[in-house]
Structure formats: structure tokens, C-alpha cells
Enzyme design. Sequence first.
Site, PDB file in Angstrom:
ATOM      1  N   GLU A 200       0.852  -1.204   0.000  1.00 51.60           N
ATOM      2  CA  GLU A 200       0.000   0.000   0.000  1.00 51.60           C
ATOM      3  C   GLU A 200       0.880   1.244   0.000  1.00 51.60           C
ATOM      4  OE1 GLU A 200      -3.789  -1.242   2.880  1.00 51.60           O
ATOM      5  OE2 GLU A 200      -2.157  -0.014   3.673  1.00 51.60           O
ATOM      6  N   LYS A 201       0.318   2.332  -0.488  1.00 53.12           N
ATOM      7  CA  LYS A 201       0.947   3.641  -0.315  1.00 53.12           C
ATOM      8  C   LYS A 201       1.036   3.890   1.187  1.00 53.12           C
ATOM      9  CE  LYS A 201       2.428   7.715  -1.466  1.00 53.12           C
ATOM     10  NZ  LYS A 201       3.872   7.733  -1.815  1.00 53.12           N
ATOM     11  N   GLU A 275     -11.725  -0.726  10.743  1.00 54.32           N
ATOM     12  CA  GLU A 275     -10.622   0.190  11.041  1.00 54.32           C
ATOM     13  C   GLU A 275     -10.232   0.966   9.788  1.00 54.32           C
ATOM     14  OE1 GLU A 275      -7.317  -1.866  12.775  1.00 54.32           O
ATOM     15  OE2 GLU A 275      -8.273  -1.967  14.749  1.00 54.32           O
ATOM     16  N   ARG A 291     -14.628  -9.196  16.188  1.00 55.43           N
ATOM     17  CA  ARG A 291     -14.790  -9.542  17.615  1.00 55.43           C
ATOM     18  C   ARG A 291     -15.288  -8.324  18.378  1.00 55.43           C
ATOM     19  NH1 ARG A 291      -9.378  -8.029  16.678  1.00 55.43           N
ATOM     20  NH2 ARG A 291      -8.834  -6.262  17.995  1.00 55.43           N
ATOM     21  N   VAL A 294     -11.538  -4.404  22.923  1.00 54.20           N
ATOM     22  CA  VAL A 294     -11.197  -3.941  24.283  1.00 54.20           C
ATOM     23  C   VAL A 294     -11.935  -2.634  24.566  1.00 54.20           C
ATOM     24  CG1 VAL A 294      -9.336  -3.031  25.721  1.00 54.20           C
ATOM     25  CG2 VAL A 294      -8.919  -5.042  24.261  1.00 54.20           C
TER      26      VAL A 294
HETATM   27  C1  MV4 Z   1      -0.605   1.841   7.780  1.00 50.28           C
HETATM   28  C2  MV4 Z   1      -0.070   3.072   8.231  1.00 50.28           C
HETATM   29  C3  MV4 Z   1       0.264   4.024   7.277  1.00 50.28           C
HETATM   30  N1  MV4 Z   1       0.064   3.783   5.965  1.00 50.28           N
HETATM   31  N2  MV4 Z   1      -0.800   1.636   6.470  1.00 50.28           N
HETATM   32  C4  MV4 Z   1      -1.455  -1.323  10.222  1.00 50.28           C
HETATM   33  C5  MV4 Z   1      -1.778  -2.179  11.423  1.00 50.28           C
HETATM   34  C6  MV4 Z   1      -2.278  -1.149  12.365  1.00 50.28           C
HETATM   35  N3  MV4 Z   1      -2.333  -1.546  13.751  1.00 50.28           N
HETATM   36  C7  MV4 Z   1      -1.302  -0.068  12.148  1.00 50.28           C
HETATM   37  N4  MV4 Z   1      -1.138  -0.013  10.755  1.00 50.28           N
HETATM   38  C8  MV4 Z   1      -0.794   1.028   9.961  1.00 50.28           C
HETATM   39  N5  MV4 Z   1      -0.954   0.854   8.651  1.00 50.28           N
HETATM   40  C9  MV4 Z   1      -0.478   2.594   5.576  1.00 50.28           C
HETATM   41  N6  MV4 Z   1      -0.687   2.371   4.256  1.00 50.28           N
HETATM   42  C10 MV4 Z   1       0.094   3.253   9.627  1.00 50.28           C
HETATM   43  C11 MV4 Z   1      -0.291   2.229  10.477  1.00 50.28           C
HETATM   44  C12 MV4 Z   1      -0.131   2.448  11.899  1.00 50.28           C
HETATM   45  C13 MV4 Z   1       1.105   2.349  12.449  1.00 50.28           C
HETATM   46  C14 MV4 Z   1       2.161   1.984  11.634  1.00 50.28           C
HETATM   47  C15 MV4 Z   1       3.393   1.929  12.194  1.00 50.28           C
HETATM   48  C16 MV4 Z   1       3.583   2.197  13.547  1.00 50.28           C
HETATM   49  C17 MV4 Z   1       2.543   2.503  14.342  1.00 50.28           C
HETATM   50  C18 MV4 Z   1       1.276   2.564  13.817  1.00 50.28           C
HETATM   51  C19 MV4 Z   1       0.185   2.849  14.618  1.00 50.28           C
HETATM   52  C20 MV4 Z   1      -1.067   2.909  14.056  1.00 50.28           C
HETATM   53  C21 MV4 Z   1      -1.237   2.735  12.663  1.00 50.28           C
END
Ligand code: MV4
Length: 444
Positions: A200-201, A275, A291, A294
Site C-alpha cells: 500500500e501507499k 478500522e 470480535r 477492548v
Molecule cells: C498503515 C499506516 C500508514 N500507511 N498503512 C497497520 C496495522 C495497524 N495496527 C497499524 N497499521 C498502519 N498501517 C499505511 N498504508 C500506519 C499504520 C499504523 C502504524 C504503523 C506503524 C507504527 C505505528 C502505527 C500505529 C497505528 C497505525
Amino acid sequence: MFRKVLIANRGEIALRIIWACKELGIKTVAVHSDVDIDSLHVRFADENICIGPAPSRDSYLNITNLIAAAEISNVDGIHPGYGFLSESAEFAQVCQACNITFIGPSPQTIALMGNKAEAKKTMKAAGVPILPGSDGPVATVDEAKAIAAEVGYPIILKASAGGGGKGMRVVNSEGEMELAFQMAGSEAASAFGNGDLYLEKYLEAPRHIEIQILGDQFGNVIHLFERECSIQRRHQKLIEESPSPALTPMLRAEMGDTAVKGAQAVGYATVGTMEFLYDKDRFYFMEMNTRIQVEHPVTENVTGVDLVKAQIMAAAGEKMQWKQKDIKLTGHSMECRINAEDPHRFTPSPGRITTFHSPGGPGVRVDTAAYAGYFVSPHYDSLLAKLIVRGNTRKDSILRMKRSLESFVVEGIKTNISMHLKIMEDEDFQAGRLSTRFMDRFTN
Ligand code: MV4
């Protein structure tokens, strides 16, 4: 309605499910590992069965032992809570085969949403906005490079069978792709038994905003507004709130309606959470959790809906009692996850609690299974209590949260209460200037 339900979980969520069952007139069966014999969910359930030794794989994750307990106690439903087997399509399938209702969506829906790449494809087809990237899993590093060249760096590689941040790799240039692709693939394979990756971007500092969904088995689906969950550390949420300070009424309606459209596309039943990543007034589907979460009390506080009771009633085949127009968002609610951990090193702090005084007063709720004398086991996650407050405005909620944290007394083990107090006093937090990078400044 169910006659008797087995709760395949422990701690505060097991207690929470027992409260909901009591109010619905349902008998409850608690399961516990040998170290959990003195837990409150064992004390307050109608029956209890030991399902094995402390390690989760031999107890709370052991499908054979759980089903044996369900058969012995002759239950007609199993509530998985969150974590453990709550999103295991296999467990839901075994329950179905044993003619026991799994309190959640169908095994097929769990499996579909559990494959993050397939879930994105399904949501795209339903007209839910997704981030530019691959159409399903990426087969080779050359394919990854080609797609990345199209969408533009930085990109992020994610595990199809993952979620929650495991096996993610941010790639800032083509030169980094080869190693990142190999590392992420092998991490995903060892963590999930499936090395598939999708691309993904990458958004540098998005918000994490999720929509609560409720569906019944007659095709009715409603949303119960959003929760802002950007305050996380290493993909573990710390503070959640509703409404999000970022959303206008227009955006709130658009996100809610979009989430409902996506849930209807898969015939979603019972509770679920969609989400999204939110960036520059636009939102993008990230994943769907199948689910109870929390942080569900935050939504209960601003809508007045008991989500666990609603989940159980929907699983029992009851028609939903609400139409979308009946769901109103009033006030503001915020939750702090109180963890048994060292507030500086974020390492678990198991041990015996000697003093436990939880705050109270108007607009304060504490969901916990802890008590003075309770031994916090090193075998399970470090969540000790959820402190949830409700105020008329976000400012009121922050003030209420501060005075509640200050009067939350836990001695004998360490907690992250002091960290939460620092966040409550932070200018950016108070101004609602949040993102998934917020915690970077609070952690080394
Ligand atoms: C992302 C993102 C930025 N760009 N995807 C994926 C699992 C979820 N818990 C967090 N995720 C993210 N996916 C794209 N395309 C930013 C997050 C993200 C995050 C990423 C790295 C470190 C901490 C994070 C906390 C929340 C969301």
C-alpha cells in the site's frame, strides 16, 4: 435465547461477558488455567472448569480442551471475548460442527476478514475507499517494485494473514525493496504460517479511526459511530475516545455509512469494527475486526447501547431492536488502558497486588478483574484495568480522566498510570492534535 454460555476467555472481558449474561438470564461457565483458579471470572460464573496449565497454548488457546469443557457443561453458546481464539475461523468452525453457537460472525466471514488482502479486495468491490497499492498479494519483489513505482514511495508491505502491525515493513526507495520484501515475508511466514504480502501507499502520520458495527441475522446493519485510536505504542492501543476530535458531522456520517455498506456487502452479523486510516480529511479501509473490542465501553458510553448484550442477542438470532436513526452520539468518552508494566521501559510487571483502589464518582467506569491480593500472572497480556470516563465535552473527559488516574491506587506492581497522566497534560493531546506517531515522543 441461550440457556448457558461458556466464556472462552479470562480477565476483565470474561467478567464483562458474565455481567451481560446475568442481565439476559443466561447461565455462565467460566474456564480457567490452573494459575487462574482465584480469578474473579471463576468466582462470579455459575460453573467453572479447569482447562489446563498456565501457558495459553495448553489452556485458553486449546480448542480440544475448550470444546470438551463445553460438552461436559452442556452449553449452547461459546463467547470468545477478544484475543485468544476470538478471530479463529477454525474454532468457530469446530463450534458449529459441535452444534454450539460461536458468539460472533460466521467462520466464512472470520476467514475472509482475517485475510487482510482479500478483505481489502472485498471492500474495494463494495465501494469502500482503500489506499492505492497491490490488488491482493504480491507474488515477487519485481512485482512489488513495479506497483511501488506506480503508487510512489514510501510504500508499506503488510502480511495478508497478519494485522495489528505484525510483519509490516515501510519501504522508502526501490533500493530497500529486496531486503524488506524478504524480511517481511519470512516474518509473516513464521508468525502466521502464511508469508503472503500486500503493498500500500504509506501514510506518514495518519489517524487510526474505527467504526463500530452491529448486524443481525436478518441483514440489518447499523453503525454506532467512531472511536479515535491513534494513541498506540507498537500497535498496542493505549487511549481510545469517541467522538474523534478530527471528524465533522458530515465526515462522521460518511464514514459510518461507508462502514455499513462494507459490512452489508459481506452480510455481517453480530458486532465488528471497521478500522480506517484517516489522513487530510480522507479515510481508507485498513482492516475489519470480527470480535468485541477492548475499547467497546467508549462507544457504550456515548450511545447507551450495551454492545456485549447486543452481540449475544444477535448471535442468538434475535432481530436488532434499533434502526440507524435511533442511535445518537451524546457527550464524550475516553478510555485509558491501565497495564501492569514498567512506565519507562514498558516491560511487564507481574506480581501480587497489595493495594487496589479504583476511582469512582460521576461518569467513571472501571472494567477490571484485579483486586487487592490478586497475583498478576506473567503468562498473559499485561492489561490490568480499563478506566473509562464520560463527560459532556472532550475537555470535561480529560479533566475527569486526570482526577480518576490520580485517585487510581495500585501497589505491589508497577503500572503505566503515570504515563497516562503525562499524556493528559500534553498540549497536543489536549488540542486533539493526534496521529499514529503521537507516542513517538513518549517512548525511546
Ligand atoms: C498503515 C499506516 C500508514 N500507511 N498503512 C497497520 C496495522 C495497524 N495496527 C497499524 N497499521 C498502519 N498501517 C499505511 N498504508 C500506519 C499504520 C499504523 C502504524 C504503523 C506503524 C507504527 C505505528 C502505527 C500505529 C497505528 C497505525
